[in-house]
Design an enzyme around this catalytic site. Structure first.
Site, PDB file in Angstrom:
ATOM      1  N   ASP A  23      27.444  -5.830  21.238  1.00 33.71           N
ATOM      2  CA  ASP A  23      28.372  -4.697  21.291  1.00 33.71           C
ATOM      3  C   ASP A  23      28.241  -3.827  20.041  1.00 33.71           C
ATOM      4  O   ASP A  23      27.954  -4.333  18.953  1.00 33.71           O
ATOM      5  CB  ASP A  23      29.807  -5.255  21.409  1.00 33.71           C
ATOM      6  N   HIS A  40      21.318   2.499  21.529  1.00 36.32           N
ATOM      7  CA  HIS A  40      20.801   1.454  22.439  1.00 36.32           C
ATOM      8  C   HIS A  40      19.344   1.125  22.108  1.00 36.32           C
ATOM      9  O   HIS A  40      18.926  -0.028  22.173  1.00 36.32           O
ATOM     10  CB  HIS A  40      20.914   1.912  23.898  1.00 36.32           C
ATOM     11  N   LEU A 134      11.570 -21.120  24.761  1.00 36.86           N
ATOM     12  CA  LEU A 134      12.904 -20.527  24.879  1.00 36.86           C
ATOM     13  C   LEU A 134      13.152 -19.985  26.292  1.00 36.86           C
ATOM     14  O   LEU A 134      12.290 -19.316  26.870  1.00 36.86           O
ATOM     15  CB  LEU A 134      13.023 -19.358  23.878  1.00 36.86           C
TER      16      LEU A 134
HETATM   17  C1  FPP Z   1      27.207  -2.285  23.997  1.00 39.81           C
HETATM   18  O1  FPP Z   1      27.284  -1.215  23.102  1.00 39.81           O
HETATM   19  C2  FPP Z   1      25.866  -2.455  24.490  1.00 39.81           C
HETATM   20  C3  FPP Z   1      25.488  -2.289  25.793  1.00 39.81           C
HETATM   21  C4  FPP Z   1      26.423  -1.891  26.858  1.00 39.81           C
HETATM   22  C5  FPP Z   1      24.118  -2.450  26.224  1.00 39.81           C
HETATM   23  C6  FPP Z   1      23.268  -3.415  25.457  1.00 39.81           C
HETATM   24  C7  FPP Z   1      21.887  -3.030  25.701  1.00 39.81           C
HETATM   25  C8  FPP Z   1      20.862  -3.113  24.835  1.00 39.81           C
HETATM   26  C9  FPP Z   1      20.942  -3.730  23.507  1.00 39.81           C
HETATM   27  C10 FPP Z   1      19.538  -2.542  25.190  1.00 39.81           C
HETATM   28  C11 FPP Z   1      18.870  -3.064  26.444  1.00 39.81           C
HETATM   29  C12 FPP Z   1      18.773  -4.545  26.531  1.00 39.81           C
HETATM   30  C13 FPP Z   1      17.643  -5.281  26.700  1.00 39.81           C
HETATM   31  C14 FPP Z   1      17.750  -6.753  26.964  1.00 39.81           C
HETATM   32  C15 FPP Z   1      16.309  -4.714  26.630  1.00 39.81           C
HETATM   33  P1  FPP Z   1      28.278  -0.046  23.449  1.00 39.81           P
HETATM   34  O2  FPP Z   1      27.508   1.084  24.055  1.00 39.81           O
HETATM   35  O3  FPP Z   1      29.414  -0.530  24.281  1.00 39.81           O
HETATM   36  O4  FPP Z   1      28.763   0.336  22.014  1.00 39.81           O
HETATM   37  P2  FPP Z   1      30.187   0.931  21.628  1.00 39.81           P
HETATM   38  O5  FPP Z   1      31.209  -0.081  22.056  1.00 39.81           O
HETATM   39  O6  FPP Z   1      30.093   1.069  20.146  1.00 39.81           O
HETATM   40  O7  FPP Z   1      30.316   2.245  22.341  1.00 39.81           O
END
Ligand code: FPP
Length: 259
Positions: A23, A40, A134
């Site tokens: 997050d 991201h 893994l």
């Molecule tokens: C949360 O941050 C993150 C996500 C909803 C997506 C996580 C995805 C990745 C790390 C990239 C793709 C994954 C892989 C496995 C290749 P948020 O957008 O909710 O952040 P915020 O709460 O600060 O807005």
């Protein structure tokens, strides 16, 4: 439980299964006046790093929450970018993961996903199926309530068609019919960014997990952050509803039976 020393000499407990709610990509980007997509993208860099570190530390299962059933409520352009990043990750990194002996498993619903992404997820699972290192569980289009609903429907169907007796349903059968069938429950569920909730992640599997909440945003979660979390895990006293070994009284019975 396995233990290891961190570079600062502290004792880390190494979980067999580490699950992570990644997050804070958006806030990380915001603070740097970047776009959410850039956040991201930096999150994917942290994904590569956690995979390498998990292998290095001998973690057996790593589950990453990449896209939740509830993330569909985000703007279409962000959803497109997140899907694009997953595709890019698989296209670019699959060969490396395979070389690292990683077995990729995808947990979540394939409903609503476009054909090309389903094909890529299938390709990643098929190519790495026989790897013995893994196990990387990518939770994509995943929601725990949806997972539990699908499991109940599946079991109900088995009962309806006479292949299963209702009385034969028990905890281990339920676990087997979840997306995570065959994977041990997570020892640790870690969430970055300071938020302290489960957000529909692994509700069944989390029954005895230790929760670790760290303040840093996901793109900043590096080896040092991981080591600090594992030191904290090492300080937890897991009792699974019982008492810890050092609290057990040696009753005459225990002495006689040796138990
Ligand atoms: C949360 O941050 C993150 C996500 C909803 C997506 C996580 C995805 C990745 C790390 C990239 C793709 C994954 C892989 C496995 C290749 P948020 O957008 O909710 O952040 P915020 O709460 O600060 O807005």
């Amino acid at each position: 439980m396995r233990f290891a020393k961190s570079p600062s000499g502290k004792t880390m407990a190494i979980p067999r299964h580490l699950a992570i709610i990644m997050d804070g990509n958006g806030r990380w980007a915001n603070e740097r006046k970047l776009t959410r997509t850039q956040g991201h993208r930096q999150g994917v860099v942290a994904v590569r790093e956690i995979v390498t570190n998990a292998i290095d530390l001998g973690i057996e299962y790593l589950t990453l929450f990449a896209f939740s059933s509830e993330n569909w409520s985000r703007p279409p352009s962000e959803i497109r970018d997140l899907f694009g990043l997953l595709k890019l990750f698989i296209n670019k990194d699959l060969a490396t993961l395979h070389k690292q002996n990683v077995r990729v498993r995808v947990m979540g619903s394939r409903d609503g996903l476009e054909g090309d992404i389903v094909a890529l997820l299938d390709k990643a699972e098929t190519l790495t199926r026989n790897n013995s290192g893994l196990v990387l569980m990518i939770a994509f289009n995943y929601g725990a309530r949806q997972e539990i609903t699908a499991m109940v429907q599946h079991l109900a169907h088995e009962v309806e068609t006479g292949r299963l007796k209702a009385d034969a349903i028990n905890e281990s059968l339920i676990a087997q019919y979840l997306y995570s069938g065959g994977v041990p429950d997570p020892d640790v569920i870690l969430r970055t960014s300071g938020e302290q909730r489960l957000s529909n992640f692994l509700l069944w599997q989390a029954a005895y997990s230790e929760f670790i909440f760290v303040d840093c945003y996901w793109p900043d979660f590096d080896r040092n952050q991981l080591e600090l979390a594992l030191v904290e895990f090492g300080c937890r006293n897991r009792r699974f509803g019982g008492v810890s070994v050092d609290e057990m009284e040696l009753t005459p019975n225990a002495l006689v039976s040796g138990g």
